[in-house]
Design a protein around this motif. Structure first.
Motif, PDB file in Angstrom:
ATOM      1  N   MET A 223       1.349  -1.315   0.235  1.00 60.72           N
ATOM      2  CA  MET A 223      -0.012   0.034   0.326  1.00 60.72           C
ATOM      3  C   MET A 223       0.864   1.313   0.449  1.00 60.72           C
ATOM      4  N   GLU A 224       1.719   1.344   0.818  1.00 60.96           N
ATOM      5  CA  GLU A 224       2.702   2.940   0.662  1.00 60.96           C
ATOM      6  C   GLU A 224       3.237   2.273  -0.658  1.00 60.96           C
ATOM      7  N   THR A 225       3.649   1.266  -1.731  1.00 60.96           N
ATOM      8  CA  THR A 225       4.494   1.490  -2.845  1.00 60.96           C
ATOM      9  C   THR A 225       2.636   1.945  -3.492  1.00 60.96           C
ATOM     10  N   ILE A 226       2.356   1.747  -3.451  1.00 62.93           N
ATOM     11  CA  ILE A 226       0.919   2.656  -4.633  1.00 62.93           C
ATOM     12  C   ILE A 226       0.767   3.819  -3.937  1.00 62.93           C
ATOM     13  N   LYS A 227       1.207   4.213  -3.098  1.00 62.94           N
ATOM     14  CA  LYS A 227       0.458   5.779  -2.720  1.00 62.94           C
ATOM     15  C   LYS A 227       2.253   6.777  -3.026  1.00 62.94           C
ATOM     16  N   LYS A 228       2.760   5.775  -3.252  1.00 68.80           N
ATOM     17  CA  LYS A 228       3.829   6.106  -4.342  1.00 68.80           C
ATOM     18  C   LYS A 228       3.902   6.784  -5.855  1.00 68.80           C
ATOM     19  N   THR A 229       2.743   6.108  -5.835  1.00 64.51           N
ATOM     20  CA  THR A 229       3.020   5.615  -8.194  1.00 64.51           C
ATOM     21  C   THR A 229       2.412   6.921  -8.491  1.00 64.51           C
ATOM     22  N   GLU A 230       2.337   8.041  -7.991  1.00 65.92           N
ATOM     23  CA  GLU A 230       1.934   9.119  -8.201  1.00 65.92           C
ATOM     24  C   GLU A 230       0.392   9.049  -8.910  1.00 65.92           C
ATOM     25  N   GLY A 231      -0.917   8.597  -8.414  1.00 76.02           N
ATOM     26  CA  GLY A 231      -1.810   8.109  -8.921  1.00 76.02           C
ATOM     27  C   GLY A 231      -2.320   7.463  -9.756  1.00 76.02           C
ATOM     28  N   ARG A 232      -0.800   6.851 -10.299  1.00 73.54           N
ATOM     29  CA  ARG A 232      -0.722   6.174 -11.661  1.00 73.54           C
ATOM     30  C   ARG A 232      -1.331   4.327 -10.990  1.00 73.54           C
ATOM     31  N   VAL A 233      -2.029   3.837  -9.761  1.00 72.40           N
ATOM     32  CA  VAL A 233      -2.292   3.339  -9.050  1.00 72.40           C
ATOM     33  C   VAL A 233      -3.650   2.935  -8.329  1.00 72.40           C
ATOM     34  N   LYS A 234      -5.091   3.146  -8.757  1.00 66.36           N
ATOM     35  CA  LYS A 234      -5.600   3.804  -7.617  1.00 66.36           C
ATOM     36  C   LYS A 234      -6.249   1.692  -7.475  1.00 66.36           C
ATOM     37  N   TYR A 235      -7.721   1.790  -6.266  1.00 67.56           N
ATOM     38  CA  TYR A 235      -8.221   0.913  -6.387  1.00 67.56           C
ATOM     39  C   TYR A 235      -9.800   1.372  -5.443  1.00 67.56           C
ATOM     40  N   ASN A 236     -10.263   0.214  -5.106  1.00 62.73           N
ATOM     41  CA  ASN A 236     -11.239   0.292  -4.171  1.00 62.73           C
ATOM     42  C   ASN A 236     -11.617  -1.246  -3.796  1.00 62.73           C
ATOM     43  N   THR A 237     -11.951  -1.327  -2.341  1.00 61.57           N
ATOM     44  CA  THR A 237     -11.895  -2.324  -1.560  1.00 61.57           C
ATOM     45  C   THR A 237     -13.257  -3.300  -1.899  1.00 61.57           C
ATOM     46  N   TYR A 238     -13.310  -4.357  -1.273  1.00 60.15           N
ATOM     47  CA  TYR A 238     -14.466  -5.385  -1.859  1.00 60.15           C
ATOM     48  C   TYR A 238     -15.599  -4.681  -0.653  1.00 60.15           C
ATOM     49  N   GLU A 239     -14.956  -4.642   0.376  1.00 62.72           N
ATOM     50  CA  GLU A 239     -15.657  -4.137   1.438  1.00 62.72           C
ATOM     51  C   GLU A 239     -16.215  -2.763   1.795  1.00 62.72           C
ATOM     52  N   GLN A 240     -15.345  -1.444   0.552  1.00 61.47           N
ATOM     53  CA  GLN A 240     -16.444  -0.546  -0.105  1.00 61.47           C
ATOM     54  C   GLN A 240     -17.448  -0.541  -0.173  1.00 61.47           C
TER      55      GLN A 240
END
Length: 361
Positions: A223-240
């Motif tokens: 999740m920290e790595t995804i934060k560093k992608t400058e918005g090029r990786v996004k997600y939603n969750t099953y729980e949401q």
């Protein structure tokens, strides 16, 4: 040099259960004729879709997973060739190319222990070799202006799908992934959990959306790595979407599409995101098969959809009475994708004809 076990007319006869008064897919599906190269066959066929299997579980083994994903290809074939050829889809639009020859890799992987450093390195090397073979054949299919439909195998093969498509198009591509996991883990040697992170790091993957991520399995480091992608990786969750319901399934599909639709994109679907489907990481809580089918149809219907990849199914891990169900589900997903793409073509034709008629007046 080809490393493909070609599907032949004899293969169709072997798998197709003919029945009086019916026409099965296997009686209309195309295969490559003997005596020509894959490139020649792809150039000559009028089929729009090319089915490719990758029967392996090497990447899953390298990721400490349960082997079994090598068995999904044959089960899917049996289901696909015995579908009904009818007005809803003409089976001649599909060519079954065959599968990547994984026999040697599977033999070498047998008995290797990923907990042993030397063995894990060997498993990663086997995955890298598969990467080369997968990316090569996907490049050939996409360059021939065909749409690949890939049945794995582990999710490690997302790397080859993305790289092959990017090479054929001459530019990075995007991806949307229906998955309980990010598969964006550390660059620690190739396995089924880092196909997307390697494709991203090497410049083949531009933007990536993970759809339905399970919050219980989001590693802090990833999740920290995804934060560093400058918005090029996004997600939603099953729980949401399914538990707290703060987000709607349909609205989230539109959000994901808006994010990735500026480039050609791959549609990735990991069967471990679907509840109670036999897979390397089978889940008791997940999306329904109907939701998965809606997802595939929605993203397949868009012009920029470049391929479909269905992975991580492991019918050998199911009980014997239900082992056919994984292949049957894969067949549903494959036909949903093809029908979506066909609908797109038909709608474009109708629009073009309407424009011509309007121009007369």
């Amino acid at each position: 040099m080809e490393n493909i076990v070609r599907f032949t007319e004899n293969s169709l006869l072997k798998y197709t259960a003919e029945r009086s008064g019916e026409i099965k897919y296997g009686e209309r599906i195309q295969v490559l004729p003997p005596g020509i190269t894959i490139e020649e066959g792809l150039a000559a066929t009028d089929a729009e879709f090319v089915l490719l299997g990758i029967p392996e579980d090497v990447g899953v083994r390298a990721n400490y997973g349960r082997p079994g994903t090598a068995t999904a290809w044959e089960g899917a074939l049996k289901s696909i060739v015995n579908l009904q050829h009818n007005k809803f889809f003409k089976a001649g639009r599909l060519l079954i190319l065959g599968c990547v020859d994984t026999a040697e890799a599977l033999q070498q992987a047998e008995g290797l222990d990923p907990n042993e450093k030397a063995d894990r390195k060997k498993l990663s090397a086997l995955v890298e070799q598969l990467d080369k073979e997968v990316s090569h054949i996907i490049t050939l299919i996409v360059r021939a202006k065909k749409t690949p439909i890939i049945i794995g195998g582990g999710h490690n093969n997302a790397y080859g799908n993305i790289k092959g498509t990017a090479l054929a198009k001459g530019r990075p591509v995007n991806a949307v992934n229906f998955d309980a996991h990010t598969d964006f883990r550390l660059l620690e040697g190739r396995h089924s959990g880092n196909g997307f992170s390697y494709a991203y790091e090497e410049g083949f993957l531009r933007k990536y959306f993970i759809f339905g991520l399970h919050e219980n399995y989001c590693g802090k480091g990833v999740m920290e790595t995804i934060k560093k992608t400058e918005g090029r990786v996004k997600y939603n969750t099953y729980e949401q979407i399914a538990v707290t319901r703060e987000k709607g399934f349909t609205a989230e599909m539109h959000n994901a599409l808006e994010f990735i639709n500026d480039e050609r994109y791959g549609v990735e679907l990991d069967l471990d995101a679907i509840v109670n489907v036999a897979s390397s990481a089978m889940t008791p809580s997940g999306f329904s098969a109907e939701r998965a089918r809606q997802f595939v149809y929605f993203f397949g219907k868009q012009k920029n959809a470049a391929y479909l990849h269905i992975c991580e199914g492991a019918p050998s891990l199911d009980n014997a009475a239900n082992s056919h169900l994984t292949g049957k589900l894969i067949a549903y997903l494959v036909t949903d994708f093809m029908k979506a793409k066909t609908s797109l073509v038909n709608n474009a034709a109708i629009t073009d004809e309407s424009a011509k008629n309007s121009a007369k007046y």
